[in-house]
Write a protein that holds these residues in place. Structure first.
Motif, PDB file in Angstrom:
ATOM      1  N   UNK B 129      63.803  14.435  28.610  1.00 60.09           N
ATOM      2  CA  UNK B 129      64.252  13.113  29.192  1.00 60.09           C
ATOM      3  C   UNK B 129      65.649  12.755  28.690  1.00 60.09           C
ATOM      4  N   UNK B 130      65.661  12.623  27.369  1.00 58.80           N
ATOM      5  CA  UNK B 130      67.070  12.176  26.846  1.00 58.80           C
ATOM      6  C   UNK B 130      67.936  13.117  26.805  1.00 58.80           C
ATOM      7  N   UNK B 131      67.948  14.057  26.905  1.00 56.68           N
ATOM      8  CA  UNK B 131      68.963  15.223  26.864  1.00 56.68           C
ATOM      9  C   UNK B 131      69.289  15.155  28.310  1.00 56.68           C
ATOM     10  N   UNK B 132      68.578  15.190  29.329  1.00 58.02           N
ATOM     11  CA  UNK B 132      69.026  15.136  30.716  1.00 58.02           C
ATOM     12  C   UNK B 132      69.507  13.832  31.155  1.00 58.02           C
ATOM     13  N   UNK B 133      69.192  12.867  30.556  1.00 55.86           N
ATOM     14  CA  UNK B 133      70.102  11.644  30.834  1.00 55.86           C
ATOM     15  C   UNK B 133      71.494  11.578  30.501  1.00 55.86           C
ATOM     16  N   UNK B 134      71.635  12.071  29.267  1.00 57.57           N
ATOM     17  CA  UNK B 134      72.613  12.452  28.764  1.00 57.57           C
ATOM     18  C   UNK B 134      73.660  13.248  29.620  1.00 57.57           C
ATOM     19  N   UNK B 135      73.310  14.403  30.118  1.00 55.93           N
ATOM     20  CA  UNK B 135      73.810  15.476  30.907  1.00 55.93           C
ATOM     21  C   UNK B 135      74.091  14.712  32.096  1.00 55.93           C
ATOM     22  N   UNK B 136      73.373  14.088  32.683  1.00 54.62           N
ATOM     23  CA  UNK B 136      73.643  13.051  34.087  1.00 54.62           C
ATOM     24  C   UNK B 136      74.770  12.061  34.020  1.00 54.62           C
ATOM     25  N   UNK B 137      74.826  11.775  32.820  1.00 57.25           N
ATOM     26  CA  UNK B 137      75.790  10.541  32.633  1.00 57.25           C
ATOM     27  C   UNK B 137      77.084  11.176  32.564  1.00 57.25           C
ATOM     28  N   UNK B 138      77.120  12.412  31.900  1.00 57.02           N
ATOM     29  CA  UNK B 138      78.270  13.060  31.899  1.00 57.02           C
ATOM     30  C   UNK B 138      78.690  13.798  33.388  1.00 57.02           C
ATOM     31  N   UNK B 139      77.793  14.054  34.202  1.00 55.15           N
ATOM     32  CA  UNK B 139      78.235  14.570  35.376  1.00 55.15           C
ATOM     33  C   UNK B 139      78.840  13.506  36.164  1.00 55.15           C
ATOM     34  N   UNK B 140      77.852  12.293  36.124  1.00 55.33           N
ATOM     35  CA  UNK B 140      78.388  11.170  37.111  1.00 55.33           C
ATOM     36  C   UNK B 140      79.764  10.583  36.802  1.00 55.33           C
ATOM     37  N   UNK B 141      80.458  10.839  35.368  1.00 52.66           N
ATOM     38  CA  UNK B 141      81.337  10.308  34.870  1.00 52.66           C
ATOM     39  C   UNK B 141      82.584  11.123  35.933  1.00 52.66           C
ATOM     40  N   UNK B 142      82.231  12.406  36.234  1.00 49.28           N
ATOM     41  CA  UNK B 142      83.300  13.043  36.932  1.00 49.28           C
ATOM     42  C   UNK B 142      83.019  13.354  38.398  1.00 49.28           C
ATOM     43  N   UNK B 143      81.776  12.345  38.893  1.00 50.01           N
ATOM     44  CA  UNK B 143      81.874  12.672  40.372  1.00 50.01           C
ATOM     45  C   UNK B 143      82.333  11.669  41.149  1.00 50.01           C
ATOM     46  N   UNK B 144      83.472  12.206  41.623  1.00 52.34           N
ATOM     47  CA  UNK B 144      84.263  11.242  42.563  1.00 52.34           C
ATOM     48  C   UNK B 144      83.943  11.011  44.150  1.00 52.34           C
ATOM     49  N   UNK B 145      83.267  12.237  44.385  1.00 51.69           N
ATOM     50  CA  UNK B 145      82.547  12.079  45.942  1.00 51.69           C
ATOM     51  C   UNK B 145      81.153  12.432  45.870  1.00 51.69           C
ATOM     52  N   UNK B 146      80.217  11.498  45.459  1.00 49.01           N
ATOM     53  CA  UNK B 146      78.888  11.473  45.301  1.00 49.01           C
ATOM     54  C   UNK B 146      77.999  12.593  46.312  1.00 49.01           C
TER      55      UNK B 146
END
Lengths: 144, 177
Positions: B129-146
């Motif tokens: 869970x911790x690992x995937x939350x961090x991974x999600x945050x990284x992806x969301x930072x570069x998600x310009x057209x969700x």
């Protein structure tokens, strides 16, 4: 002394301005410009492309200024530098869970006021962070 | 200018501003090339052609690309930053689609990992869970057209938390009560 940086300040520039005024030049006067070419000739530029006091070798401007003015011996400033680095660059070079929160606070501030306002509000924030990490260093643990 | 295609998400009627970075790096040494490329990937840029990348323009993307441009010149390359409008909406949509497809694949990978972890033992699932939350945050930072997959990935990750409703009624071997 006069210091110039880009208008629309965020975490790195706000922290640099605080650092310069508190540790380098108590009478610092800041000029915010939209184009680096507009910076007054008698002002020292920081956090701008092409400036000595900018991003270099993967460091943010706050880290560059720490090194340039021999402030790296202060562990509280080093810790703040790690937080600013992560808030600004988010490259996971340091473990700084404080960074994303601080970054959001600064982004929000830039939406409700001008650069003078952001500077005025962030001054006590950075003073407080500095005191917190100074005490943490003395105690060797998180202060209460 | 209206959209005659099948229903699309709300799109503006004129192309927006993009920040472009055109750059050239010496072939050797290869380390700076790799460093720069990693940074660009992390920002979620779309590559238009060799040595030309783009991001939707905002204060953050512009600044991040300015620093990368500076880094490129620091290591002996050349870099120019441009602010531009795609000439047609269709061009912009093509760029946005490329970026959305890339993020969709990333979200799907996170969701797959989260679903696989559903039946892990408690402490192992917490680590995931911790690992995937961090991974999600990284992806969301570069998600310009969700894309819609953003929400499903978030839901799949949060479902790993012991307090999530799906775990309180369907986990007989766990002691989360």
């Amino acid at each position: 002394m006069k210091w110039a940086t880009r208008a629309g300040i965020h975490i790195d520039r706000a922290a640099c301005a605080w650092l310069l005024r508190r540790f380098v030049d108590p009478d610092a006067e800041f000029v915010f410009v939209t184009d680096p070419a507009e910076a007054p000739a008698d002002a020292t530029p920081f956090d701008m492309r092409g400036a000595e006091l900018g991003h270099h070798h993967g460091d943010c401007s706050f880290e560059t200024i720490l090194r340039r003015y021999d402030l790296t011996a202060d562990p509280a400033l080093r810790r703040i530098a790690e937080i600013i680095h992560e808030a600004d660059l988010d490259d996971e070079r340091f473990d700084a869970p404080e960074a994303p929160g601080l970054d959001v606070v600064l982004r929000g501030l830039s939406m409700i006021g001008d650069d003078e306002h952001t500077m005025a509000v962030t001054k006590p924030v950075f003073d407080g962070l500095y005191e917190y990490y100074r005490r943490a260093t003395l105690l060797g643990r998180e202060p209460a | 200018m209206t959209d005659h295609d099948s229903p699309a998400p709300a799109v503006p009627s004129a192309p927006g501003q993009w920040v472009l970075l055109s750059y050239r790096l010496p072939r050797e040494p290869s380390t700076p090339r790799i460093t720069v490329w990693r940074k660009l990937k992390r920002l979620g840029v779309v590559q238009i052609s060799d040595g030309l990348i783009a991001l939707p323009a905002d204060a953050r993307t512009r600044e991040q690309l300015e620093w990368i441009a500076e880094e490129i010149t620091d290591v002996g390359g050349t870099a120019t930053l441009w602010i531009a409008h795609p000439a047609a909406l269709a061009e912009e949509r093509r760029l946005a689609r490329t970026m959305t497809d890339a993020r969709t694949a990333e979200y799907q990978a996170v969701r797959a990992q989260a679903e696989e972890a559903r039946h892990q033992p408690d402490d192992e699932r917490q680590r995931t869970l911790r690992k995937l939350r961090a991974e999600l945050r990284r992806i969301q930072r570069r998600d310009y057209f969700p894309p819609p997959q953003r929400r499903t990935a978030e839901a799949a990750v949060e479902a790993l938390h012991p307090a999530h409703p799906s775990n309180t009624d369907s986990a007989p071997e766990e002691n989360s009560a």
